[in-house]
Design a protein around this motif. Sequence first.
Motif, PDB file in Angstrom:
ATOM      1  N   TRP A   1       1.517   5.167  -2.462  1.00  0.00           N
ATOM      2  CA  TRP A   1       0.138   5.260  -1.972  1.00  0.00           C
ATOM      3  C   TRP A   1      -0.839   5.567  -3.103  1.00  0.00           C
ATOM      4  O   TRP A   1      -1.702   6.442  -2.978  1.00  0.00           O
TER       5      TRP A   1
ATOM      6  N   ARG B   1     -14.018   1.621   0.548  1.00  0.00           N
ATOM      7  CA  ARG B   1     -13.517   0.370   1.133  1.00  0.00           C
ATOM      8  C   ARG B   1     -14.305  -0.029   2.380  1.00  0.00           C
ATOM      9  O   ARG B   1     -14.523  -1.213   2.634  1.00  0.00           O
TER      10      ARG B   1
ATOM     11  N   ALA C   1       0.832  -1.204   0.000  1.00  0.00           N
ATOM     12  CA  ALA C   1       0.000   0.000   0.000  1.00  0.00           C
ATOM     13  C   ALA C   1       0.865   1.252   0.000  1.00  0.00           C
ATOM     14  O   ALA C   1       0.543   2.236  -0.654  1.00  0.00           O
TER      15      ALA C   1
ATOM     16  N   GLY D   1     -10.869   2.662  -5.408  1.00  0.00           N
ATOM     17  CA  GLY D   1      -9.828   3.024  -4.460  1.00  0.00           C
ATOM     18  C   GLY D   1      -8.485   2.445  -4.829  1.00  0.00           C
ATOM     19  O   GLY D   1      -8.346   1.769  -5.861  1.00  0.00           O
ATOM     20  N   GLN D   2      -7.524   2.699  -3.977  1.00  0.00           N
ATOM     21  CA  GLN D   2      -6.157   2.233  -4.209  1.00  0.00           C
ATOM     22  C   GLN D   2      -6.115   0.722  -4.370  1.00  0.00           C
ATOM     23  O   GLN D   2      -5.377   0.199  -5.195  1.00  0.00           O
ATOM     24  N   THR D   3      -6.915   0.009  -3.573  1.00  0.00           N
ATOM     25  CA  THR D   3      -6.932  -1.448  -3.676  1.00  0.00           C
ATOM     26  C   THR D   3      -8.201  -1.949  -4.352  1.00  0.00           C
ATOM     27  O   THR D   3      -8.530  -3.126  -4.273  1.00  0.00           O
TER      28      THR D   3
ATOM     29  N   GLN E   1      -6.999   6.325   0.595  1.00  0.00           N
ATOM     30  CA  GLN E   1      -7.297   5.042  -0.044  1.00  0.00           C
ATOM     31  C   GLN E   1      -8.349   5.238  -1.140  1.00  0.00           C
ATOM     32  O   GLN E   1      -8.228   4.695  -2.229  1.00  0.00           O
TER      33      GLN E   1
END
Lengths: 249, 277
Positions: free
Chosen positions: B93, B190, A120, B205-207, B226
Amino acid sequence: MKIVVAVKRVPITGGKMVLTEDEQAIQTRHLGFTISPHEECGVEEAVRIVEAQGGEVVVLTLGPAEAEDQLRESMALGADRAIHLVSDEEWDAQATASALVDALTSEQPFDLLVFGNESADAGNYQVGIRVAYALDLPVVTGLKGLTVADGRVRCEQEVPGGRDVYDVPLPAVVTVKEGLNLPRYPSVPAKLRANRKPVDARPVERPTSKLEKLRLVVPEGQGKQAEILGHGPDAAPAVVEVMQKLGVA
Amino acid sequence: MNVLVLVEDDGELSLQAVALAQQLGTATAVRFDGAYAPAAWASELAGRGWDALVGPGTDRGNEVLAHVAAQLDLPFAANVTHVRGDDVTRQRWGGTLLEEARVHSERKLLTSAPFAFTPVTGPPQVETVTPELGDAVRVVEHIAPDTGGKVSLADAKVVVSGGRGVGSSEGFAIIEELAALLDGAVGCSRVVTSAGWRPHTDQVGQTGTKVSPDLYIACGISGATQHIAGCKGAKKLLAINADPEATIFAHADYAVIGDLHEIVPAISAELRKARPT
């Protein structure tokens, strides 16, 4: 079945990135920490496989003393034991991979080695792949689905327009993404059990970085002045007007 | 400097990679034919003479360059936004933080962060290579997604996204209604997927999914980094939030302050009214 999962301790960043005075790190004084999200799914998946097929899950990290918290979290999810390479410094991806390879040598033979697709925080997209090469194992990345059977792993990789499927023999390295599963909330007894599981802590020395971090920078654009269209439902006509102007309504 | 650039078929991000490559020196572009086989593609690239190898900051671009890095034991800087000599600026990030770094290597491996470089106009001359796959790991099957005929999150022109403020799985009915009226897709934060209110395939989002619609409507989303990492590609962002201090407003072009449970249905009603029936 023996599965090793590599995890990383990362801060829970919230809404704003604030840097330390030396610009080398995020100011974490007021932040909590967690397992990097992709890797939490990696731990969950490994535990599910071992619950179904028997075996052992070992969790591995490189990080500061406090990263033991994330190893305990992983063991609360169901991992059996942990290896902690202890260093306060931030390592580049190449050096990280090399330290993990050293630690993994004594863990061979294992069937599956699981990484997050990218961490991350640093987002280097390469540690798992480097480790696979060093150990001469096949590697498949970005998995949203994974099935282990008959000495092979069927891997579903998320791609634009669907999923690509790979089928590789064990032992293998896989890197996974969040969405692979929904990690469980550990029960209180599971957390208590995790506190009694063994952590093998080994201090490690960071070598010179080939990708050397100079400083961190918070990007511009975190401070737009939004046009306020209104308060409450009365704003609806102004919203629709904007939509029409943008050509979406 | 002799620069080799890996391009993919899907256009813009590859043309951005070519732009980065041309900043570094004389660029030659290569694309691969046949089944995706990252190790085999990387071997082909690793075997060529170049001072810098550049790829697009896509999943495949980052993966293939990581394979090259592992094969040649070279440092690899992923998602680069600027280059000055041996120094690069790269994304951390999911792009909500930047790192300035020095590459200690004569030979450079870089991917271009999505939308950090202005794509070159017109396709450059590209050499197409059919690599020797041998027993290399490769794609053996493709599964097409079941979107139920709906527009996908990644391709949608409008995304209506809900966060913690939506309050429940059932609360998404009004988000779905607005998205349907705009021929858009439903997204979420998330927190929402962790709570089990929506599937992870809806997560922005980031993930999760990174989206780039013309309009992104964030309903009851606080604006954690995020989430911002996934929606910062939107051309315009409208935030609807009860908390006037919410971080999301610092990323928004338009703001409506108040309870989304009243505002979202009011927007849907207004849209219906504005349309000839």
